[in-house]
Design an enzyme around this catalytic site. Structure first.
Site, PDB file in Angstrom:
ATOM      1  N   TYR A 512       0.809  -1.220   0.000  1.00 14.63           N
ATOM      2  CA  TYR A 512       0.000   0.000   0.000  1.00 14.63           C
ATOM      3  C   TYR A 512       0.840   1.266   0.000  1.00 14.63           C
ATOM      4  O   TYR A 512       0.298   2.358   0.083  1.00 14.63           O
ATOM      5  CB  TYR A 512      -0.948  -0.003   1.200  1.00 14.63           C
TER       6      TYR A 512
ATOM      7  N   ILE B  64     -11.188  -9.526  -3.812  1.00 14.37           N
ATOM      8  CA  ILE B  64     -10.662  -8.347  -4.504  1.00 14.37           C
ATOM      9  C   ILE B  64      -9.141  -8.361  -4.428  1.00 14.37           C
ATOM     10  O   ILE B  64      -8.533  -7.585  -3.678  1.00 14.37           O
ATOM     11  CB  ILE B  64     -11.223  -7.041  -3.895  1.00 14.37           C
ATOM     12  N   PRO B  65      -8.484  -9.255  -5.170  1.00 14.95           N
ATOM     13  CA  PRO B  65      -7.010  -9.247  -5.157  1.00 14.95           C
ATOM     14  C   PRO B  65      -6.511  -7.936  -5.761  1.00 14.95           C
ATOM     15  O   PRO B  65      -7.169  -7.364  -6.626  1.00 14.95           O
ATOM     16  CB  PRO B  65      -6.634 -10.439  -6.028  1.00 14.95           C
ATOM     17  N   HIS B  66      -5.360  -7.471  -5.247  1.00 15.93           N
ATOM     18  CA  HIS B  66      -4.873  -6.186  -5.744  1.00 15.93           C
ATOM     19  C   HIS B  66      -3.384  -6.034  -5.495  1.00 15.93           C
ATOM     20  O   HIS B  66      -2.791  -6.824  -4.756  1.00 15.93           O
ATOM     21  CB  HIS B  66      -5.637  -5.041  -5.060  1.00 15.93           C
ATOM     22  N   GLY B  67      -2.808  -5.030  -6.065  1.00 15.71           N
ATOM     23  CA  GLY B  67      -1.385  -4.773  -5.852  1.00 15.71           C
ATOM     24  C   GLY B  67      -0.933  -3.570  -6.650  1.00 15.71           C
ATOM     25  O   GLY B  67      -1.652  -3.063  -7.503  1.00 15.71           O
TER      26      GLY B  67
END
Lengths: 630, 153
Positions: A512, B64-67
């Site tokens: 993040y 909700i995979p994310h990066g």
């Protein structure tokens, strides 16, 4: 002679029955029940049905006795664990907080009621403490599920600030009676104070220990044990008082000690106390209501209501904010704590002192205090739940409902006999195995009893009886609990995502782009949170990390963080622009120049096309702006 | 913010067949690679790295995979409706059948978080989710997602 006896008993029991019955109505309408009791007393009294009760010393006697019973029970019901986590802020509030509130209030009283400073201070000390009965009642029975630390702080504050206010009130009445002014307040005053609290605390501990020994060693008739306990607690109260200590502090401490030790027949003592506490509250509020003369209220109503507003909106919030500066409460939590500054029976009780002392012939103190209590109960008492929701402090329930029954074992056995009904959807009903230490001794299915090996897999509606060590019930509750429905609202509280507490915190930084400050590469998410929380994490705790927030979703039996929620846009929750704690102040001071620079920097360089929203600082402030309900 | 900025119709897989979490992520990464021109391996590794921190299965069959990764020029989403739900180690232990992959540039900062939050909120609405589950075509899914999102905005 006998006729009057029956009449008195008839009226007394009639009033108590009426009060008990009215509790049903109060629950339905969410009215603060104590207000209802008080109103019954008022209505039955001299200006209502004409019961002319005008005996301040008797009312003070009954009230003190009732308060001692209530305080012993509040101590008994406060777990030492929550006491430890909340003791520092709560005791600061109970001492410095009471003094500050008293002083601030005194200034307003001098202005509004045309009193001398000493008289103002007396009135301030009378309304200086929050009411244990009201706070306990409204938080526990009102079903308001808030963060443990906030609840414990409020409860312990209300349980422990009475001795302070009582001491101040008595000392000031003495000063006024002797006709001297503030100059008579010398070192002696402080010594007196230290003596009251010192003797009260020590005798409370000694008395609690004595109660434990006597109850556990003597094999009394079972029915007698609770009576014995409560009589001993009153003994502690009276002996301490007679020796010049604070009896109220002593019973509270004694209750705390006995309630947290292995005392024999704890369950039946607890049940009996609960009943006695109710009775004490009803009697106390009825008597105080009876003692008042509402027709006199009109003369003083305006300034009294003004003082009540001053107390609620200015004096208490200021005192609370100042006292809680060094502790890590969020602004909304501080706001809530200052809102739950319920005044109650203790204030009215203390307002009797000037009458007894002969310095309140006009009953200015008494009537003002009474009106302030009424306003506080009406305004704050009625809106606690609303406030808690509005400030976003309601914590979603941790486990679903459990159907269980605890049975008492003889003596001070360290095991408990529990009975659970297997409810649909609970982990055991879905086939989760029970741990070895919780093998049921008996299973009752369709009215037939059988041993576990014949029952096979547990089914819905089975009753299970098991003996377990008293250390474990919480873990077991979870296995038998109905599933917590997965509410979309939970995401508002716990954040959008979850994070494994055992993973390295640097992964967070990588995913993040958050600045974690100086953490080692091995630091786990849980360690980071515990460190930021000041060494102890608890269900519902929140830690701001950069622009995201980590929330404790669950803790295990050892109190370690077991599940962590991640909120990406913590700023959407409304926070008050008030009640900053030290950390907030420091971060505001630090951020201001940084933000300014950031905004300037982003203005300077052309925003890249991918930016969907205005620069960082801006988007931060306006939240999401899509009108999401809180 | 409009969800239309985050996803395009070509990036919607209306009936993805996959047997495992890993395969779902691989297939989504492949689709994202196809549309953005980035290496499939980089995308997959990035998303996997985030999953190490904890499953992005948010409950009710949704993940909700994310990066964040280098080289991508905007926040970019790929959505898949799975033909058959797969285990995703989700919070509520339910298998997952709706997966929204969200990739963001390294520099996206707060916008990344806001976009993610937006997607999470969209997929938290029971009505929207039901409509998505009952839609079969990519165009219909696209319409449901963009319309619901703009209504909520």
């Amino acid at each position: 002679m006998l006729d009057t006896l029956y009449v008195v008993i008839l009226i007394g029991t009639g009033l108590i029955l009426l009060a008990a019955f009215s509790s049903l109505l109060a629950f339905r309408f969410g009215a603060p029940i104590l207000l209802v009791f008080l109103s019954i007393g008022l209505v039955a009294g001299v200006d209502g049905f004409g019961l002319d009760f005008d005996n301040p010393p008797l009312a003070y006697f009954i009230g003190s006795l009732a308060l001692a019973i209530i305080l012993f029970d509040s101590g008994f019901g406060t777990s030492l664990q929550s006491f430890r986590h909340a003791a520092a802020p709560a005791l600061t509030l109970a001492t410095v907080g009471v003094l500050l509130t008293t002083a601030l209030f005194a200034a307003a009283a001098v202005l509004l009621l045309d009193l001398s400073w000493l008289q103002g201070a007396l009135l301030g000390s009378i309304v200086g403490s929050t009411d244990a009965a009201a706070v306990f009642f409204l938080l526990r029975i009102g079903g308001i599920n808030i963060r443990e630390r906030v609840r414990a702080t409020l409860e312990i504050e209300s349980g422990s600030n009475d001795p302070m206010a009582i001491f101040l009130a008595i000392a000031l009445v003495e000063l006024l009676r002797s006709g001297s002014g503030f100059e008579a307040m010398d070192w002696n005053f402080l010594i007196q104070f230290a003596k009251q609290l010192g003797i009260g605390g020590v005798l409370g501990l000694v008395g609690g220990w004595m109660i434990l020994q006597l109850v556990n060693r003597l094999s009394l008739e079972r029915g007698l044990t609770p009576i014995f306990t409560i009589a001993l607690s009153l003994l502690v109260f009276s002996v301490t008082g007679a020796l010049g200590g604070s009896g109220f502090l002593a019973v509270y401490v004694a209750g705390l000690l006995t309630g947290n030790s292995h005392i024999r027949s704890a369950t039946s003592i607890r049940r009996f106390q609960e009943g006695m506490s109710w009775l004490a509250q009803i009697v106390m509020f009825l008597v105080l209501g009876l003692l008042a003369t509402p027709s006199q209220f009109a003369a003083i109503a305006l300034p009294a209501v003004g003082l009540a507003f001053f107390l609620i909106f200015i004096a208490r919030p200021l005192a609370i904010w100042f006292c809680l500066l060094p502790f890590r409460f969020s602004r909304n939590e501080t706001a809530f704590i200052s809102w739950v500054g319920l005044r109650g029976a203790v204030s009215i009780l203390l307002a009797i002192l000037p009458i007894i002392g002969g310095i309140d012939s006009e009953r200015v103190f008494f009537n003002t205090a009474f009106i302030i209590v009424l306003v506080s109960l009406l305004m704050q008492g009625w809106t606690i739940g609303f406030m808690a929701r509005r400030l976003g402090l309601i914590v979603p329930p941790r486990i679903g409902p459990v159907e269980k029954l605890e049975l008492e074992l003889p003596g001070t056995a360290h095991h408990e006999l529990l009975s659970y009904r297997v409810v649909a959807g609970s982990p055991v009903a879905r086939g989760q195995r029970l741990p070895r230490w919780a093998r049921p001794s008996l299973v009752v299915r369709d009215g037939k009893s059988m041993r576990l090996q014949y029952a096979g897999r547990l089914q819905e509606n089975d009753y299970v009886y098991l003996f377990i060590s008293s250390r474990y019930p919480r873990l077991l509750d979870r296995l038998f609990a109905s599933p917590v429905p997965f509410e979309p609202d939970d995401a508002e509280f716990f954040g959008e995502f979850t994070v494994e507490p055992g993973r390295p915190a640097r992964l967070l930084a990588e995913s993040y782009g958050i600045d974690l400050g100086n953490v080692t590469p091995e630091t786990t998410v849980a360690e980071l949170m515990v460190e930021r929380l000041g060494g102890h994490a608890e269900y519902g705790d929140r830690v701001a990390v950069g622009s995201v927030e980590l929330i404790v979703r669950d803790t295990d039996d050892a109190g370690e963080i077991a599940e962590v929620g991640l909120s990406l846009t913590p700023d959407t929750k409304p926070t008050l622009p008030l009640f900053h704690n030290f950390r907030d102040i420091v971060s505001v001071l630090r951020q201001t120049p940084k933000r300014r620079r950031k905004v300037e920097a982003s203005k300077a360089k052309e925003p890249p096309s991918l930016l969907l929203t205005p620069p960082v600082a801006e988007s931060h402030r306006d939240g999401d702006g899509d009108g999401k309900p809180m | 913010m409009d969800l239309g900025d985050l996803i395009e119709q070509d990036a919607i897989l209306p009936a993805l067949k996959a047997n495992s979490k890993k395969q779902v992520l691989q297939d989504l990464a492949q689709k994202a690679a196809e549309l953005t021109g980035l290496a499939e391996r980089d995308i997959f590794e990035t998303v996997l790295q985030r999953e190490k921190l904890g499953s992005t299965g948010v409950g009710n069959g949704i993940a909700i995979p994310h990066g964040k990764l280098e080289g991508i020029d905007r926040i970019f989403g790929v959505f898949a409706r799975l033909a058959k739900p797969v285990e995703f180690d989700a919070l509520d232990e339910q298998p997952v059948d709706l997966v929204f992959l969200l990739l963001a540039p390294e520099s996206a900062g707060a916008d990344h978080l806001k976009a993610l939050s937006k997607v999470a909120r969209l997929l938290r609405n029971p009505d929207t989710v039901e409509k998505i589950r009952s839609s079969r075509a990519a165009s219909a899914l696209y319409a449901v997602m963009t319309q619901s999102a703009s209504r909520a905005a």
